[in-house]
Design a protein around this motif. Sequence first.
Motif, PDB file in Angstrom:
ATOM      1  N   ASP A   1       9.895   9.580 -37.235  1.00  0.00           N
ATOM      2  CA  ASP A   1       8.569   9.568 -37.486  1.00  0.00           C
ATOM      3  C   ASP A   1       8.203   9.820 -38.754  1.00  0.00           C
ATOM      4  N   PHE A   2       7.306   9.458 -39.285  1.00  0.00           N
ATOM      5  CA  PHE A   2       6.599   9.429 -40.795  1.00  0.00           C
ATOM      6  C   PHE A   2       4.997   9.507 -40.353  1.00  0.00           C
ATOM      7  N   GLU A   3       4.245  10.140 -41.099  1.00  0.00           N
ATOM      8  CA  GLU A   3       3.033  10.166 -41.267  1.00  0.00           C
ATOM      9  C   GLU A   3       2.695   9.373 -42.335  1.00  0.00           C
ATOM     10  N   ASN A   4       1.667   8.372 -42.109  1.00  0.00           N
ATOM     11  CA  ASN A   4       1.133   7.414 -43.310  1.00  0.00           C
ATOM     12  C   ASN A   4      -0.387   7.923 -43.323  1.00  0.00           C
ATOM     13  N   PRO A   5      -0.932   8.845 -43.979  1.00  0.00           N
ATOM     14  CA  PRO A   5      -2.080   9.294 -44.021  1.00  0.00           C
ATOM     15  C   PRO A   5      -3.113   8.243 -44.942  1.00  0.00           C
ATOM     16  N   TRP A   6      -2.483   7.660 -45.832  1.00  0.00           N
ATOM     17  CA  TRP A   6      -3.490   6.730 -46.618  1.00  0.00           C
ATOM     18  C   TRP A   6      -2.806   5.049 -46.591  1.00  0.00           C
ATOM     19  N   SER A   7      -4.026   4.632 -46.895  1.00  0.00           N
ATOM     20  CA  SER A   7      -3.589   3.101 -47.026  1.00  0.00           C
ATOM     21  C   SER A   7      -3.148   2.775 -48.492  1.00  0.00           C
ATOM     22  N   GLY A   8      -2.234   1.824 -48.475  1.00  0.00           N
ATOM     23  CA  GLY A   8      -1.393   1.689 -49.608  1.00  0.00           C
ATOM     24  C   GLY A   8      -0.118   1.111 -49.727  1.00  0.00           C
ATOM     25  N   ILE A   9       0.563   1.232 -50.683  1.00  0.00           N
ATOM     26  CA  ILE A   9       1.901   0.606 -50.688  1.00  0.00           C
ATOM     27  C   ILE A   9       2.805   1.961 -50.492  1.00  0.00           C
TER      28      ILE A   9
END
Length: 90
Positions: free
Chosen positions: A44-52
């Motif tokens: 599991d990984f957190e992706n707190p921001w939009s973007g690449i």
Amino acid sequence: MAPQQRATPALRVSTCITRQSHTNPVRKHLDVVKVGGAVTYGNDFENPWSGIYHVDLTVIQKDRPNPTNIRFNYDHLFWAQKRRNSRRRF
């Protein structure tokens, strides 16, 4: 016809995830999951921001002298942004 060979499961798979504008990479080992006769890896990984996000995989196998390195890019959008973008008229 030659007999079909099965891929040897990796001894260790790890990943490093970075975002284009952020300098703090997240490093994790990927857990082995067996489904039927197949082997897959995940975590599991957190992706707190939009973007690449840049995803760098390192695969270590017992029958290979050097690790295999793979990079791919993931373009992350939040659901609300996807919905808003899909309503645009051109």
